[in-house]
Design a protein around this motif. Structure first.
Motif, PDB file in Angstrom:
ATOM      1  N   GLU A 178       0.836  -1.041  -0.199  1.00 19.73           N
ATOM      2  CA  GLU A 178      -0.109   0.124  -0.249  1.00 19.73           C
ATOM      3  C   GLU A 178       0.932   1.293   0.187  1.00 19.73           C
ATOM      4  N   VAL A 179       2.083   1.165   0.430  1.00 19.61           N
ATOM      5  CA  VAL A 179       3.090   2.234   0.408  1.00 19.61           C
ATOM      6  C   VAL A 179       3.706   2.318  -0.758  1.00 19.61           C
ATOM      7  N   HIS A 180       4.125   1.102  -1.269  1.00 19.37           N
ATOM      8  CA  HIS A 180       5.241   1.118  -2.334  1.00 19.37           C
ATOM      9  C   HIS A 180       4.500   0.819  -3.732  1.00 19.37           C
ATOM     10  N   TYR A 181       3.282   0.915  -3.878  1.00 16.68           N
ATOM     11  CA  TYR A 181       2.644   0.371  -5.131  1.00 16.68           C
ATOM     12  C   TYR A 181       3.035   0.919  -6.222  1.00 16.68           C
ATOM     13  N   SER A 182       3.633   2.071  -6.358  1.00 19.18           N
ATOM     14  CA  SER A 182       4.011   2.783  -7.650  1.00 19.18           C
ATOM     15  C   SER A 182       5.528   2.277  -7.913  1.00 19.18           C
ATOM     16  N   GLU A 183       6.202   1.338  -7.285  1.00 20.99           N
ATOM     17  CA  GLU A 183       7.330   0.950  -7.502  1.00 20.99           C
ATOM     18  C   GLU A 183       7.318  -0.673  -7.893  1.00 20.99           C
ATOM     19  N   ASN A 184       8.382  -0.772  -8.625  1.00 23.10           N
ATOM     20  CA  ASN A 184       8.376  -2.394  -9.137  1.00 23.10           C
ATOM     21  C   ASN A 184       8.719  -3.386  -8.278  1.00 23.10           C
ATOM     22  N   ILE A 185       7.404  -3.953  -7.455  1.00 26.23           N
ATOM     23  CA  ILE A 185       7.682  -5.070  -6.420  1.00 26.23           C
ATOM     24  C   ILE A 185       7.949  -6.368  -7.076  1.00 26.23           C
ATOM     25  N   SER A 186       8.520  -7.091  -6.743  1.00 24.35           N
ATOM     26  CA  SER A 186       8.739  -8.468  -7.101  1.00 24.35           C
ATOM     27  C   SER A 186       8.521  -9.515  -6.135  1.00 24.35           C
ATOM     28  N   LEU A 187       8.047 -10.674  -6.497  1.00 23.83           N
ATOM     29  CA  LEU A 187       7.693 -11.906  -5.499  1.00 23.83           C
ATOM     30  C   LEU A 187       8.991 -12.034  -4.467  1.00 23.83           C
ATOM     31  N   ASN A 188      10.158 -12.261  -5.162  1.00 21.63           N
ATOM     32  CA  ASN A 188      11.283 -12.276  -4.378  1.00 21.63           C
ATOM     33  C   ASN A 188      11.588 -11.301  -3.297  1.00 21.63           C
ATOM     34  N   GLU A 189      11.018  -9.951  -3.536  1.00 22.56           N
ATOM     35  CA  GLU A 189      11.123  -8.834  -2.527  1.00 22.56           C
ATOM     36  C   GLU A 189      10.253  -9.216  -1.495  1.00 22.56           C
ATOM     37  N   LEU A 190       8.916  -9.546  -1.697  1.00 21.38           N
ATOM     38  CA  LEU A 190       7.955  -9.740  -0.690  1.00 21.38           C
ATOM     39  C   LEU A 190       8.511 -11.131   0.105  1.00 21.38           C
ATOM     40  N   SER A 191       9.119 -12.393  -0.580  1.00 23.31           N
ATOM     41  CA  SER A 191       9.287 -13.087   0.221  1.00 23.31           C
ATOM     42  C   SER A 191      10.572 -13.050   1.222  1.00 23.31           C
ATOM     43  N   TYR A 199       6.587 -19.883  -2.609  1.00 24.89           N
ATOM     44  CA  TYR A 199       5.292 -20.823  -2.779  1.00 24.89           C
ATOM     45  C   TYR A 199       4.130 -20.541  -1.544  1.00 24.89           C
ATOM     46  N   HIS A 200       4.763 -20.743  -0.291  1.00 26.75           N
ATOM     47  CA  HIS A 200       3.911 -20.570   0.768  1.00 26.75           C
ATOM     48  C   HIS A 200       3.429 -19.296   1.021  1.00 26.75           C
ATOM     49  N   LEU A 201       4.386 -18.365   0.442  1.00 28.92           N
ATOM     50  CA  LEU A 201       3.728 -17.071   0.604  1.00 28.92           C
ATOM     51  C   LEU A 201       2.407 -16.613  -0.085  1.00 28.92           C
ATOM     52  N   LEU A 202       2.501 -17.437  -1.358  1.00 30.23           N
ATOM     53  CA  LEU A 202       1.354 -17.149  -2.241  1.00 30.23           C
ATOM     54  C   LEU A 202       0.057 -18.077  -1.594  1.00 30.23           C
ATOM     55  N   ARG A 203       0.265 -19.058  -1.135  1.00 27.66           N
ATOM     56  CA  ARG A 203      -0.561 -19.818  -0.572  1.00 27.66           C
ATOM     57  C   ARG A 203      -1.229 -19.244   0.601  1.00 27.66           C
ATOM     58  N   GLN A 204      -0.401 -18.613   1.689  1.00 28.13           N
ATOM     59  CA  GLN A 204      -0.874 -18.201   2.849  1.00 28.13           C
ATOM     60  C   GLN A 204      -1.434 -16.748   2.602  1.00 28.13           C
ATOM     61  N   PHE A 205      -0.858 -16.093   1.779  1.00 29.59           N
ATOM     62  CA  PHE A 205      -1.843 -14.747   1.411  1.00 29.59           C
ATOM     63  C   PHE A 205      -2.908 -14.893   0.836  1.00 29.59           C
ATOM     64  N   ARG A 207      -4.859 -17.540   1.143  1.00 27.95           N
ATOM     65  CA  ARG A 207      -5.767 -18.122   2.117  1.00 27.95           C
ATOM     66  C   ARG A 207      -6.353 -17.093   3.256  1.00 27.95           C
ATOM     67  N   GLN A 208      -5.486 -16.219   3.524  1.00 26.85           N
ATOM     68  CA  GLN A 208      -5.898 -15.162   4.595  1.00 26.85           C
ATOM     69  C   GLN A 208      -6.475 -13.929   4.000  1.00 26.85           C
ATOM     70  N   LYS A 209      -6.261 -13.581   2.942  1.00 28.68           N
ATOM     71  CA  LYS A 209      -6.829 -12.333   2.358  1.00 28.68           C
ATOM     72  C   LYS A 209      -8.086 -12.703   1.181  1.00 28.68           C
ATOM     73  N   GLY A 210      -8.042 -13.861   0.531  1.00 30.63           N
ATOM     74  CA  GLY A 210      -8.962 -14.162  -0.304  1.00 30.63           C
ATOM     75  C   GLY A 210      -8.595 -13.687  -1.832  1.00 30.63           C
ATOM     76  N   ILE A 211      -7.304 -13.279  -1.953  1.00 27.47           N
ATOM     77  CA  ILE A 211      -6.662 -12.717  -3.269  1.00 27.47           C
ATOM     78  C   ILE A 211      -5.378 -12.974  -3.386  1.00 27.47           C
ATOM     79  N   SER A 212      -4.816 -13.327  -4.589  1.00 27.69           N
ATOM     80  CA  SER A 212      -3.375 -13.248  -4.514  1.00 27.69           C
ATOM     81  C   SER A 212      -2.736 -11.965  -4.414  1.00 27.69           C
ATOM     82  N   PRO A 213      -1.436 -12.094  -3.997  1.00 26.14           N
ATOM     83  CA  PRO A 213      -0.620 -10.896  -3.851  1.00 26.14           C
ATOM     84  C   PRO A 213      -0.518 -10.076  -4.954  1.00 26.14           C
ATOM     85  N   TYR A 214      -0.254 -10.504  -6.139  1.00 23.27           N
ATOM     86  CA  TYR A 214      -0.359  -9.876  -7.300  1.00 23.27           C
ATOM     87  C   TYR A 214      -1.282  -8.909  -7.674  1.00 23.27           C
TER      88      TYR A 214
END
Length: 283
Positions: A178-191, A199-205, A207-214
């Motif tokens: 929500e703060v860095h949305y204008s930047e080029n965020i990668s899955l590696n960075e979130l991990s 992989y587990h980040l995608l599954r947990q996110f 499951r908890q938020k009802g929507i994928s991180p991307y």
């Protein structure tokens, strides 16, 4: 060929948007809004998924989305959709709730679909008054009465505790995007930020938020783009400021989620004084 019509009005008296879609076949992918949506099906049948629950919608059904409720829908049996809704920003809802209840809080609606609800007629009449740009207080009275009924019957203050089920790691990732949305965020960075494998980040996110991180990130970008367009910025400038490096990607994704192109949405708020309106016909 059948006609498709999309009408959007911003009512400055009520401080809300009113949408009317007629004859559309558009599929809306999983996304969320940062405002409340209260709408109803006039004609057609739709398959809805909201917060991982599935619903079959028919004419006469009301739908209610809280801010951040992930949802997706598509037509059933090739039927075209006629749909109306009002969109209420949280800060505006806060004022209405204070007027109605005397308390200051953001409600959490517990029911997403009201099947064959008797409130449809009231919502339809209110919506029509907004489309007709009626200036008297009848529409305000109807909105207060409608919200009062919905608050009494379909909210539960205890449901706010559901957010406590979101882990600290996922909360931090949401805050970061929500703060860095204008930047080029990668899955590696979130991990790396969360300490969770990709992989587990995608599954947990999901499951908890009802929507994928991307999809979460793209929805944040679209919500921010709406604000910038409302302020008068041109779509080409909004794309870059919202984190979209490609103009066509921005335009296509904006229409998928909002039902309008950025240029159409920009015209609602930037075509002169008075009630802000857009009406588009397509054959």
């Amino acid at each position: 060929m059948s006609r498709e019509m999309r009408t959007v009005v911003y009512d400055p008296d009520l401080q809300l948007e009113a949408y009317q879609f007629e004859g559309i076949m558009q599929k809306f992918p999983n996304h969320f809004h940062d405002y409340y949506v209260i709408g109803f099906i006039e004609e057609g049948k739709r398959h809805l998924i909201c917060n991982n629950e599935e619903y079959l919608l028919n004419s006469g059904d009301i739908i209610i989305f809280n801010p951040q409720d992930p949802h997706a829908c598509e037509q059933v049996d090739g039927r075209k959709l006629d749909y109306r809704c009002i969109n209420i920003q949280p800060e505006v809802m806060l004022e209405y709730v204070r007027e109605i209840t005397g308390q200051t809080y953001l409600p959490r609606f517990t029911t997403h679909v009201l099947y064959q609800s008797e409130l449809v007629s009231s919502l339809h009449e209110l919506h029509q008054l907004i489309l007709e740009e009626q200036p008297d207080f009848c529409k305000e009275e109807m909105l207060f009465l409608l919200l009062d009924q919905l608050l009494k019957d379909y909210t539960d203050t205890e449901t706010a505790e559901a957010e406590q089920n979101i882990t600290l790691e996922i909360r931090q990732l949401c805050d970061y995007m929500e703060v860095h949305y204008s930047e080029n965020i990668s899955l590696n960075e979130l991990s790396e930020l969360s300490g969770i494998s990709k992989y587990h980040l995608l599954r947990q996110f999901a499951r908890q938020k009802g929507i994928s991180p991307y999809r979460y990130l793209e929805t944040i970008r679209i919500n921010q783009a709406k604000r910038l367009l409302e302020q008068g910025l041109l779509p080409i400038d909004v794309a870059a400021q919202s984190g979209f490096s490609d103009q066509s990607h921005f335009t296509n994704f904006f229409k998928k989620l909002i039902g309008l192109t950025p240029k159409q949405y920009h015209r609602i708020f930037n075509h002169g004084a008075g009630t802000k309106r857009l009406q588009e016909n397509k054959r």
